[in-house]
Design an enzyme around this catalytic site. Structure first.
Site, PDB file in Angstrom:
ATOM      1  N   GLU A 103      16.269   0.913  34.720  1.00 24.70           N
ATOM      2  CA  GLU A 103      15.458   0.834  35.631  1.00 24.70           C
ATOM      3  C   GLU A 103      14.776   2.408  35.819  1.00 24.70           C
ATOM      4  O   GLU A 103      15.700   2.874  36.129  1.00 24.70           O
ATOM      5  CB  GLU A 103      16.070   0.537  37.023  1.00 24.70           C
ATOM      6  CG  GLU A 103      14.877   0.381  37.791  1.00 24.70           C
ATOM      7  CD  GLU A 103      15.033  -0.226  39.260  1.00 24.70           C
ATOM      8  OE1 GLU A 103      15.930  -1.123  38.861  1.00 24.70           O
ATOM      9  OE2 GLU A 103      14.607  -0.497  40.189  1.00 24.70           O
ATOM     10  N   ASP A 105      11.789   4.006  38.113  1.00 24.89           N
ATOM     11  CA  ASP A 105      10.684   3.702  39.155  1.00 24.89           C
ATOM     12  C   ASP A 105      10.121   4.445  39.515  1.00 24.89           C
ATOM     13  O   ASP A 105      10.082   5.975  40.116  1.00 24.89           O
ATOM     14  CB  ASP A 105      11.875   3.706  40.595  1.00 24.89           C
ATOM     15  CG  ASP A 105      12.622   2.332  40.348  1.00 24.89           C
ATOM     16  OD1 ASP A 105      12.775   1.113  39.576  1.00 24.89           O
ATOM     17  OD2 ASP A 105      13.734   2.196  41.194  1.00 24.89           O
ATOM     18  N   GLU A 107       8.055   3.946  43.163  1.00 26.35           N
ATOM     19  CA  GLU A 107       7.591   2.966  44.796  1.00 26.35           C
ATOM     20  C   GLU A 107       7.028   4.018  45.144  1.00 26.35           C
ATOM     21  O   GLU A 107       7.496   5.192  46.040  1.00 26.35           O
ATOM     22  CB  GLU A 107       8.954   3.110  45.337  1.00 26.35           C
ATOM     23  CG  GLU A 107      10.018   1.962  45.544  1.00 26.35           C
ATOM     24  CD  GLU A 107      11.233   1.704  45.770  1.00 26.35           C
ATOM     25  OE1 GLU A 107      10.907   2.103  46.913  1.00 26.35           O
ATOM     26  OE2 GLU A 107      11.664   1.374  44.885  1.00 26.35           O
ATOM     27  N   HIS A 120       8.447   8.165  45.591  1.00 26.77           N
ATOM     28  CA  HIS A 120       9.230   7.932  45.418  1.00 26.77           C
ATOM     29  C   HIS A 120       9.896   7.582  43.616  1.00 26.77           C
ATOM     30  O   HIS A 120       8.920   6.131  44.105  1.00 26.77           O
ATOM     31  CB  HIS A 120      10.013   6.903  46.376  1.00 26.77           C
ATOM     32  CG  HIS A 120      11.486   6.642  46.127  1.00 26.77           C
ATOM     33  ND1 HIS A 120      12.903   7.112  46.900  1.00 26.77           N
ATOM     34  CD2 HIS A 120      12.154   5.898  44.967  1.00 26.77           C
ATOM     35  CE1 HIS A 120      13.798   6.473  46.554  1.00 26.77           C
ATOM     36  NE2 HIS A 120      13.495   6.462  45.816  1.00 26.77           N
ATOM     37  N   THR A 121      10.527   8.086  43.158  1.00 25.57           N
ATOM     38  CA  THR A 121      10.972   8.407  41.782  1.00 25.57           C
ATOM     39  C   THR A 121      12.725   7.889  41.909  1.00 25.57           C
ATOM     40  O   THR A 121      13.156   8.615  42.338  1.00 25.57           O
ATOM     41  CB  THR A 121      11.015   9.342  41.125  1.00 25.57           C
ATOM     42  OG1 THR A 121      11.134  10.232  41.429  1.00 25.57           O
ATOM     43  CG2 THR A 121       8.611   9.400  40.860  1.00 25.57           C
ATOM     44  N   GLU A 132      17.462   9.905  42.899  1.00 25.50           N
ATOM     45  CA  GLU A 132      15.932  10.220  43.787  1.00 25.50           C
ATOM     46  C   GLU A 132      15.752  11.679  43.800  1.00 25.50           C
ATOM     47  O   GLU A 132      16.085  12.345  43.936  1.00 25.50           O
ATOM     48  CB  GLU A 132      16.140   9.756  45.374  1.00 25.50           C
ATOM     49  CG  GLU A 132      16.009   7.980  45.032  1.00 25.50           C
ATOM     50  CD  GLU A 132      18.091   8.403  44.951  1.00 25.50           C
ATOM     51  OE1 GLU A 132      18.791   9.048  45.169  1.00 25.50           O
ATOM     52  OE2 GLU A 132      18.141   6.724  46.058  1.00 25.50           O
ATOM     53  N   ASP A 196      11.526  -2.258  57.852  1.00 25.48           N
ATOM     54  CA  ASP A 196      12.997  -1.661  58.399  1.00 25.48           C
ATOM     55  C   ASP A 196      13.339   0.358  57.451  1.00 25.48           C
ATOM     56  O   ASP A 196      13.880   1.184  58.675  1.00 25.48           O
ATOM     57  CB  ASP A 196      14.072  -2.084  58.245  1.00 25.48           C
ATOM     58  CG  ASP A 196      14.098  -3.706  58.910  1.00 25.48           C
ATOM     59  OD1 ASP A 196      13.172  -4.313  59.952  1.00 25.48           O
ATOM     60  OD2 ASP A 196      14.921  -4.355  58.352  1.00 25.48           O
ATOM     61  N   TRP A 197      12.745   0.215  56.810  1.00 29.98           N
ATOM     62  CA  TRP A 197      13.036   1.677  56.407  1.00 29.98           C
ATOM     63  C   TRP A 197      11.958   2.601  56.158  1.00 29.98           C
ATOM     64  O   TRP A 197      12.472   4.209  56.299  1.00 29.98           O
ATOM     65  CB  TRP A 197      14.389   1.889  55.392  1.00 29.98           C
ATOM     66  CG  TRP A 197      14.114   0.582  54.476  1.00 29.98           C
ATOM     67  CD1 TRP A 197      13.852  -0.589  53.964  1.00 29.98           C
ATOM     68  CD2 TRP A 197      12.948   1.495  53.306  1.00 29.98           C
ATOM     69  NE1 TRP A 197      13.496  -0.675  53.216  1.00 29.98           N
ATOM     70  CE2 TRP A 197      13.575   0.121  52.694  1.00 29.98           C
ATOM     71  CE3 TRP A 197      13.092   2.605  52.703  1.00 29.98           C
ATOM     72  CZ2 TRP A 197      13.004   0.597  51.137  1.00 29.98           C
ATOM     73  CZ3 TRP A 197      12.381   2.470  51.169  1.00 29.98           C
ATOM     74  CH2 TRP A 197      11.991   1.284  50.556  1.00 29.98           C
ATOM     75  N   GLY A 201      11.428   6.574  58.119  1.00 32.31           N
ATOM     76  CA  GLY A 201      12.858   6.244  58.365  1.00 32.31           C
ATOM     77  C   GLY A 201      12.373   5.009  59.069  1.00 32.31           C
ATOM     78  O   GLY A 201      13.716   4.691  60.154  1.00 32.31           O
TER      79      GLY A 201
HETATM   80  C1  LIG Z   1       4.822   9.768  56.875  1.00 37.15           C
HETATM   81  O1  LIG Z   1       4.205  10.564  57.589  1.00 37.15           O
HETATM   82  C2  LIG Z   1       5.064  11.519  58.600  1.00 37.15           C
HETATM   83  C3  LIG Z   1       4.097  12.384  59.405  1.00 37.15           C
HETATM   84  O2  LIG Z   1       3.227  13.054  58.384  1.00 37.15           O
HETATM   85  C4  LIG Z   1       5.775  12.131  57.233  1.00 37.15           C
HETATM   86  O3  LIG Z   1       6.538  12.693  58.008  1.00 37.15           O
HETATM   87  C5  LIG Z   1       6.506  10.750  56.522  1.00 37.15           C
HETATM   88  O4  LIG Z   1       7.032  11.371  55.112  1.00 37.15           O
HETATM   89  C6  LIG Z   1       5.233  10.625  56.232  1.00 37.15           C
HETATM   90  N1  LIG Z   1       5.710   9.363  54.786  1.00 37.15           N
HETATM   91  C7  LIG Z   1       6.803   8.097  55.345  1.00 37.15           C
HETATM   92  C8  LIG Z   1       7.165   7.460  53.575  1.00 37.15           C
HETATM   93  O5  LIG Z   1       7.442   7.964  56.163  1.00 37.15           O
END
Ligand SMILES: *[C@@H]1O[C@H](CO)[C@@H](O)[C@H](O)[C@H]1NC(C)=O
Ligand SMILES: *[C@@H]1O[C@H](CO)[C@@H](O)[C@H](O)[C@H]1NC(C)=O
Ligand SMILES: *[C@@H]1O[C@H](CO)[C@@H](O)[C@H](O)[C@H]1NC(C)=O
Length: 298
Positions: A103, A105, A107, A120-121, A132, A196-197, A201
């Site tokens: 795969e 990727d 994302e 994301h790769t 990643e 959820d993630w 986070g």
């Molecule tokens: C969303 O924005 C925050 C604050 O700028 C950043 O820390 C975070 O990495 C960004 N992306 C995601 C997918 O949370």
């Protein structure tokens, strides 16, 4: 007309016809099937424009190319979900099916309004992933269409954004690093719910009052070696071997490494926009550092 001139003319006409077909045919209707929740896909402009929608936390949508292939290049232009895209993930990847899969990727993890997406790769070979790298886009990927390309040949895999290489994964199979060489892949793109993630986070959830969330697509282009065996035992198949011969365009010696210009572009991009690198992470945490981390990746 003399014989040879006639042949040349016939070839020119045939090439022109193929090019034209390529242009006319490169639309989503001809190239793709919607393999998950087709009610959330909308094709317009005779299949030249596609949108995939995320409607609720149990819905989404996925397209898969009709073609299966080993090596070549797949490009697609995408405009990612605008506004508050927190908790949404849009994917664009190639993958084999079955066990111990391969795969490659991209994302795209959404974010709150005004906050940056995460690109994301990752790459899996023989079912082994965890490689990643993540980047901040250097542009607003929701403001217009941008061109995302996966290039894959026997020497290397290159992820490109608007023709700028952002990452290379070289073939170090001879040094024991798994590399995809014999499982036919499809290209896929999907949008799904991952509150959820996905965003900060999982701290920032999806605002479902803003649904549907739409990813827009144009200009899918597959320039690949077709190979339609379905399982992992294609290793010794004629199709996998046929795609690995040096007469294919993607196997030209000059495509075995980035050009100097591409290398400069990639280094500048990685220096400014890398936010996660599995090699650096393993080193920082005192974990076993994967062998390819100390080898050139260009
Ligand atoms: C969303 O924005 C925050 C604050 O700028 C950043 O820390 C975070 O990495 C960004 N992306 C995601 C997918 O949370
Ligand atoms: C999805 O949404 C429904 C309705 O709002 C809710 O009951 C359910 O718990 C949600 N499921 C998940 C996995 O978040
Ligand atoms: C997308 O980028 C690839 C790789 O550079 C290029 O070959 C292709 O022509 C581009 N597609 C479009 C529609 O610009």
């Amino acid at each position: 007309m003399e014989g040879p001139a006639k042949v040349v003319l016939a070839v020119v006409v045939a090439v022109a016809a193929v090019l034209e077909l390529g242009l006319v045919g490169a639309n989503f209707q001809d190239q793709c099937d919607i393999t998950w929740q087709p009610q959330n896909a909308k094709m317009t402009e005779g299949g030249n424009h596609l949108s995939l929608s995320l409607v609720s936390n149990s819905s989404g949508c996925m397209l898969r190319t009709k073609k299966q292939f080993i090596y070549g290049s797949v490009s697609i232009r995408i405009q990612l979900v605008k506004g508050n895209s927190a908790g949404t993930v849009t994917t664009y990847y190639t993958s084999s099916i079955g066990d111990k899969h391969d795969e490659i990727d991209f994302e795209f993890l959404g974010n709150e309004t005004g906050q940056p997406y995460t690109f994301h790769t990752n790459v899996f070979a023989d079912g082994v992933g965890a490689k990643e790298m993540q980047f901040r886009p250097w542009f607003d990927p929701t403001d217009g269409f941008h061109n995302y390309t996966i290039f894959w040949n026997p020497c290397m895999i290159v992820w490109l954004v608007d023709s700028i290489p952002i990452r290379v994964f070289r073939n170090y199979e001879d040094k024991g690093v798994p590399y995809p060489t014999h499982r036919p892949m499809y290209a896929f793109s999907s949008i799904w719910a991952a509150e959820d993630w996905a965003t900060q986070g999982g701290r920032v959830k999806t605002d479902w009052t803003k649904a549907p969330f739409d990813a827009e697509y144009r200009d899918i282009a597959l320039n690949v070696c077709e190979c339609s065996e379905s399982s992992g035992d294609a290793a010794s198949s004629s199709c996998a071997q046929g795609c690995a011969t040096p007469d294919h365009w993607y196997a030209a010696p000059e495509l075995c490494k980035l050009t100097d210009r591409q290398l400069r572009q990639m280094r500048a991009m990685q220096l400014g926009y890398t936010i996660y690198d599995y090699c650096a992470d393993a080193t920082a945490k005192g974990r076993l550092v994967p062998p390819e981390c100390s080898m050139d990746q260009y």
